[in-house]
Scaffold this active site. Sequence first.
Site, mmCIF file in Angstrom:
data_model
loop_
_atom_site.group_PDB
_atom_site.id
_atom_site.type_symbol
_atom_site.label_atom_id
_atom_site.label_comp_id
_atom_site.label_asym_id
_atom_site.label_seq_id
_atom_site.Cartn_x
_atom_site.Cartn_y
_atom_site.Cartn_z
ATOM 1 N N SER A 131 0.851 -1.075 -0.136
ATOM 2 C CA SER A 131 0.088 -0.075 -0.074
ATOM 3 C C SER A 131 0.942 1.353 -0.123
ATOM 4 O O SER A 131 0.488 2.142 -0.619
ATOM 5 C CB SER A 131 -0.993 -0.002 1.165
ATOM 6 O OG SER A 131 -0.045 0.038 2.386
ATOM 7 N N ASP A 178 8.383 -3.047 -5.343
ATOM 8 C CA ASP A 178 7.104 -2.424 -5.226
ATOM 9 C C ASP A 178 6.686 -1.535 -5.895
ATOM 10 O O ASP A 178 5.762 -1.484 -6.499
ATOM 11 C CB ASP A 178 6.959 -2.401 -3.499
ATOM 12 C CG ASP A 178 7.400 -3.345 -2.870
ATOM 13 O OD1 ASP A 178 7.700 -4.722 -3.259
ATOM 14 O OD2 ASP A 178 7.622 -3.279 -1.454
HETATM 15 C C1 GLA Z 1 9.453 -5.616 0.713
HETATM 16 C C2 GLA Z 1 10.397 -4.653 0.176
HETATM 17 C C3 GLA Z 1 10.699 -4.998 -1.401
HETATM 18 C C4 GLA Z 1 11.269 -6.559 -1.235
HETATM 19 C C5 GLA Z 1 10.360 -7.381 -0.372
HETATM 20 C C6 GLA Z 1 10.897 -8.741 -0.246
HETATM 21 O O1 GLA Z 1 8.393 -5.784 0.017
HETATM 22 O O2 GLA Z 1 9.752 -3.326 -0.138
HETATM 23 O O3 GLA Z 1 11.627 -3.958 -1.909
HETATM 24 O O4 GLA Z 1 12.535 -6.335 -0.880
HETATM 25 O O5 GLA Z 1 10.156 -7.072 0.657
HETATM 26 O O6 GLA Z 1 11.279 -9.450 -1.388
#
Ligand code: GLA
Length: 393
Positions: A131, A178
Site C-alpha cells: 500500500s 514494489d
Molecule cells: C518488501 C520490500 C521489497 C522486497 C520485499 C522482499 O516488500 O519493499 O523491496 O525486498 O520486501 O522480497
Amino acid sequence: MSNEDPRTQELVDEFTRRFQSAPTHISVGPGRVNLIGEHTDYNDGFVLPIALYRDIRIALRPRTDRTVRAYSLEYDDWYEFSIDDLKYDEDVLWSNYMMGMAWVLEEQGVRLQGMDAVVSGNVPRASGLSSSAALEVATGKALLVASGQPDAVIGVPLATSAQRAENKFVGVNCGIMDQFISVLGAEDNALLIDCRSLEYRLIPFPAQAALVIGNTKASRSLAGSAYNERRSQCEQGVALLQQELPDIAALRDVTSEQLEAHKHLLPELVYRRCRHVVSENERVMQTVDAFQRGDLAEAGRLMDASHASLRDDYEVSSAALDAMVDAMRSAGGCIGARLTGAGFGGCAIALVEPGSEQAVGDAIFDLYPKATNIWPEIYTSRPGPGAHVLELA
Ligand code: GLA
C-alpha cells in the site's frame, strides 16, 4: 475497467462534497503481490510480481499555489503542506509518502504546483501488498498532472523516484520491486524484473491458473529491523565471497555451484542467507520457463520450494504464515503456495486451478483460525494494470 466505476463515482462525490468543486483527474497506483523472487531485489536479482486490482486512488484538482490539501478517506484525516516546506511528520505517517514524492520530484528539477486531493484505497494496509508503494506512485502521478507535466517522469524513472522517496524521505530501506510493479504492471501479465539493469519483460499469466491471497492479519512488528539485518547479512556474504570470487558485485552474480564451492568462507548463518537468495534467483527463472511451457505443476513446486527456503534458510516466515500456507495446500485445487512480500506476517499466495478459489478459501477459513486464533482475510485477483490517470469530463 470492471472494478473502476462505482469507486470512481464515490470518489468524485466525496471530493465535491469536501472541496465544493469537482475533481479534474483521478490517479491510480495499484498494490502488488509477488509470485516468486523474495528478498532478491536488493541483491540485484530477479522478481516476478503482478499488479493487483486493488489500488490507492487520488481524486485531484490543481491549485494555482504550492499548497497540497489532502483528505484521506481511510484515516478520516486532513493534511495540508506546502511544497516549499517539506518536513517528515512523525505524527501523521501517511502524509510522509505524499511529501516524499513532492520532495523527490522537485529534487529532480520538476517544478510542482499544489493540488486539492482526496485519497482513498482498498489495498489492505501493513499486509505486505505494498500500500505504501501504491500511495507513492499515485501521488507522483497526481502531482505531475496537477502541475501540467504528466509525462515529465514516467515508467522506470517514476519507479526509482518513488523508491528514493521511501528510502530517503520516509526512511524505509526497501528495494525497487514494489514501486516498479506499481508503475509498470500490465493486465494479465506478471513482470520479470531484472533489479540490476531495471530491464523487464512481460510474462503472460497462465490462463489455466488463478491466485488466492491469504492475509494472516498477524502483526509484522519485527519486519523493519529483521529486514535490515537480512540485507546486511547478504552484504557480508558478498564481501566474504569476494575473497575468492573477486568479480562478483552482488549475490545475483553467484551460482549455486559457486556458493557450494566457496561455502568455507562463510559463517553458517550467512551461508544459509546466501543460499536462499542464490536459489531463489534460480527459481524465478525456472518459474518463467515453467509458465512459458504451461507446466503449472512445476511452477507450484517452485513456489513451495521458495516458501521452504524463506522459512528455513532466510528465516522470515512465522507460525501464522506457515499455518496459512499449510491451509492453502490442504485444498484440492492448490498447485503451490508461499509467503509473499517481506515476511514475518502479512500475506501468503497460492497458485490454484481456476474454479477452486472457493475451496481454497474454505480450507483457509476452516484451518487457519484453529491454528492461530486469528480470523484471516482472503482476496483473489488477476494481474491488473499499472499506475494510470483517469481524466474526468
Ligand atoms: C518488501 C520490500 C521489497 C522486497 C520485499 C522482499 O516488500 O519493499 O523491496 O525486498 O520486501 O522480497
